[in-house]
Design a protein around this motif. Structure first.
Motif, PDB file in Angstrom:
ATOM      1  N   ASP A 123       5.250  -5.255  -2.117  1.00 55.59           N
ATOM      2  CA  ASP A 123       4.120  -6.446  -2.136  1.00 55.59           C
ATOM      3  C   ASP A 123       4.584  -7.588  -2.649  1.00 55.59           C
ATOM      4  O   ASP A 123       4.268  -7.628  -3.833  1.00 55.59           O
ATOM      5  CB  ASP A 123       3.030  -5.621  -0.683  1.00 55.59           C
ATOM      6  N   ASN A 124       4.360  -9.187  -2.046  1.00 55.05           N
ATOM      7  CA  ASN A 124       3.942  -9.944  -2.691  1.00 55.05           C
ATOM      8  C   ASN A 124       2.459 -10.492  -2.885  1.00 55.05           C
ATOM      9  O   ASN A 124       2.992 -11.408  -3.083  1.00 55.05           O
ATOM     10  CB  ASN A 124       4.999 -11.151  -2.167  1.00 55.05           C
ATOM     11  N   LYS A 125       2.069 -10.126  -2.499  1.00 53.39           N
ATOM     12  CA  LYS A 125       0.366 -10.287  -1.926  1.00 53.39           C
ATOM     13  C   LYS A 125       0.050  -8.752  -2.130  1.00 53.39           C
ATOM     14  O   LYS A 125       0.201  -8.323  -2.014  1.00 53.39           O
ATOM     15  CB  LYS A 125       0.427 -11.290  -0.672  1.00 53.39           C
ATOM     16  N   ALA A 126      -1.565  -9.250  -2.645  1.00 55.68           N
ATOM     17  CA  ALA A 126      -2.907  -8.155  -2.789  1.00 55.68           C
ATOM     18  C   ALA A 126      -3.248  -7.968  -1.387  1.00 55.68           C
ATOM     19  O   ALA A 126      -3.721  -8.252  -0.493  1.00 55.68           O
ATOM     20  CB  ALA A 126      -3.604  -8.300  -3.878  1.00 55.68           C
ATOM     21  N   GLU A 127      -2.686  -6.299  -0.721  1.00 55.05           N
ATOM     22  CA  GLU A 127      -3.396  -6.706   0.801  1.00 55.05           C
ATOM     23  C   GLU A 127      -3.052  -4.435   1.226  1.00 55.05           C
ATOM     24  O   GLU A 127      -2.123  -4.221   0.254  1.00 55.05           O
ATOM     25  CB  GLU A 127      -2.586  -6.755   1.772  1.00 55.05           C
TER      26      GLU A 127
END
Length: 622
Positions: A123-127
């Protein structure tokens, strides 16, 4: 065209609002275990992609690779002269790519063509993890979707960064993708649902959906007929917002005054069939299943859906009530009951069947909302992956409790038989062709078997022993047995293994002959001679003596002379005495008889004095 888009947006907004208020979307996960390097050892969660073929019930070991170019995997790796095909005997490659710039499916397709065995998308973002889905239905370029066969998983940004750092440091990152617990497997029956649609004009998804039904029909009917599974079909319907109930769009797409709707099949309100035609056919298929299920033939749903798709397609303008009823009649299903179940589509009231379908869309327990068509739900968990016969059957087989799966789950094209190599490390008796290894869908277990009604007991790994009645009929109960010089002895008894009389040992591997002569336990009488035999002994006596085993003694075969003459004299005197006695009795009886006869004669011719006296008395004279 603009009106159509507004209508579609309104419907989708209302669906999303309804779902967010009452339901939930569940991300189906599997585990990823890092075995090296030591700094990353542990178990991590990853989200199963809704495409490709997840290895439900199994595991996959590989080495993670992170490309130096094309790191998002949006282009063919051939353009960069990069290949991830594993060499013979080498570990498979799990390709790590970054999220962004293209569809998840495109990344998987390019990784697969490069030789990767699986794809991990960082993933390219913290989620929280999300489910990687297929592109929208109007993406005509995504014709490769049904050809993706490798599994895919989305991992978190932080975990992806850790993997990249380890690879850049030159560490070999070894991981194990594990799907064994992705589906619950509580008992010996799998319950599964198929959320589908009777529409056949929605593009590639509709085509793959009906093709799956045709291909899977045989396996589904076998599982259902034999009671291995409990199958239920479902159909998604939407409702029309109250503000648009009187609109042309709502009237053409809905039945029961806007309560149950479906999008226009061709997404063009000016031609072809309307959404309400799809809703009615969906309702008919639900009712057909209910009627068939009540008659104990639930599997007829598969026949109907397959035949309807072939005989009544929209393209031939046969998507009609008349064509549907012809198919129903050909299958021998009660048409009257089906029509009663369907009710009146024009009535301004709820339809109990379709209301139940809408309620069932809402997620319950571990299952999320059903928002994607088609969707397969197995043991209350949504299946992720493409609709492929082998892939779906593998997932269903993963839902059985170990050792209860049907034979179809243990076929070579579904799973690997771990008992074939080194007997799975379990106990076996090669001579009797008996093994404790039981192949299961997830692997194997070592469990002592039951052979011809005889139960073996033990740990299953190093020892199994037959027990109970009849145990000696199976490989002699695992006990010692030997034949010699025409005699056979066995150590098998109901209680276990015990050497027979005349032998000593453990009764399992060894029973040795006991030398009764040497141990002086037999032939102990005076004059006895002892000879040992296998399993027994022989006693004899010298001269003319005879051995009596019961008394362990010797007696003469010939009686002595003195004894012989004495015996004869006794017999002689006995006969003489008996003769004299008999003669005396004879003489006495003869004499008594003669006396009585003579007296009778004399009484007739020579009356006696006492007779006269008796006569006088008789006449009253004294």
């Amino acid at each position: 065209m603009g009106g159509k888009l507004v209508w579609l947006r309104v419907v989708w907004v209302s669906v999303l609002l309804w779902g967010s208020c009452w339901g939930k979307f569940v991300v189906e996960k599997n585990s990823l275990k890092v075995t090296s390097p030591d700094s990353l050892k542990g178990i991590y969660e990853c989200a199963i992609g809704n495409f490709g073929v997840p290895q439900y019930g199994g595991t996959m070991v590989g080495i993670v690779a992170y490309p130096k170019a094309n790191r998002k995997g949006c282009q063919s790796f051939d353009n960069f002269d990069i290949s991830y095909k594993s060499k013979p005997g080498g570990f498979p490659t799990f390709l790590l790519v970054d999220r962004g710039d293209c569809y998840f499916t495109a990344k998987a397709w390019n990784a697969q063509n490069a030789g990767a065995a699986a794809v991990l998308v960082a993933d390219n973002k913290a989620e929280p993890l999300i489910t990687m889905d297929t592109p929208e239905e109007d993406d005509n370029k995504a014709d490769y979707l049904q050809n993706i066969t490798i599994p895919s998983a989305l991992i978190s940004k932080s975990f992806g960064d850790s993997l990249k750092k380890a690879i850049e440091n030159g560490d070999m990152v070894s991981v194990n993708l594990d799907w064994r617990e992705s589906l619950p497997h509580p008992d010996d029956r799998v319950e599964y649902e198929f959320w589908t649609n009777s529409n056949d004009e929605c593009g590639p998804k509709c085509d793959s959906q009906i093709q799956f039904v045709k291909n899977f029909k045989g396996a589904a009917q076998i599982l259902e007929r034999k009671g291995y599974t409990q199958f239920t079909p479902h159909y998604i319907t939407w409702y029309c917002p109250e503000a648009f109930l009187l609109s042309k769009q709502c009237k053409s797409q809905c039945i029961n005054h806007g309560r149950y709707c479906a999008p226009d099949p061709e997404q063009d309100f000016s031609k072809g069939y309307d959404g309400k035609d799809v809703v009615v056919q969906n309702l008919r298929q639900v009712c057909l299943f209910k009627v068939a299920n009540e008659s104990g033939k639930s599997w007829l749903w598969w026949d109907y859906v397959t035949d309807f798709a072939i005989r009544c397609p929209m393209s031939d303008k046969k998507y009609t009530k008349e064509c549907a009823e012809e198919v129903i009649k050909s299958l021998g299903i009660d048409l009257k009951k089906i029509n009663q179940c369907m009710g009146d589509p024009d009535a301004d009231e709820e339809n109990a069947v379709l209301k139940a379908e809408q309620d069932a869309q809402i997620g319950k327990d571990s299952r999320g909302d059903v928002t994607i068509l088609p969707t397969l739900v197995i043991n209350n968990r949504q299946y992720r992956g493409k609709l492929d016969k082998a892939a779906v059957l593998k997932a269903i087989c993963a839902g059985f409790q170990e050792t209860t799966e049907p034979a179809v789950c243990l076929s070579e094209d579904i799973e690997t038989n771990e008992c074939r190599e080194n007997n799975g490390g379990c106990w076996q008796d090669k001579a009797a062709n008996i093994t404790a290894c039981k192949d299961t869908f997830r692997g194997r277990i070592c469990e002592c078997p039951v052979v011809e009604g005889v139960k073996f007991v033990g740990d299953g790994y190093t020892h199994c022993e037959a027990s109970g009645s009849g145990r000696c009929e199976i490989n002699n109960g695992g006990c010692w047995k030997k034949s010699h010089e025409g005699k056979t002895y066995s150590a098998c008894v109901d209680e276990g293994c015990k050497c027979p009389p005349g032998f000593k040992g453990d009764g399992v591997d060894k029973c040795e002959d006991v030398d009764e002569c040497k141990e002086k336990t037999a032939c102990q009488c005076s004059g006895c001679k002892c000879k040992n035999t296998w399993g027994s002994y022989e006693c004899s006596c010298g001269d003319d003596l005879l051995y009596i085993k019961e008394h362990d003694t010797c007696i003469s075969k010939k009686p002595s002379t003195e004894v012989g003459w004495s015996f004869l004299w006794v017999i002689f005197f006995g006969l003489v005495i008996a003769g004299v006695g008999a003669y005396a009795v004879y003489k006495y009886r003869i004499r008594s008889y003669m006396d009585s006869e003579i007296r009778a004669i004399m009484a007739q011719y020579m009356p006696l004095d006492n007779q006269e006296a008796q006569n006088h008395i008789h006449h009253g004279e004294i």
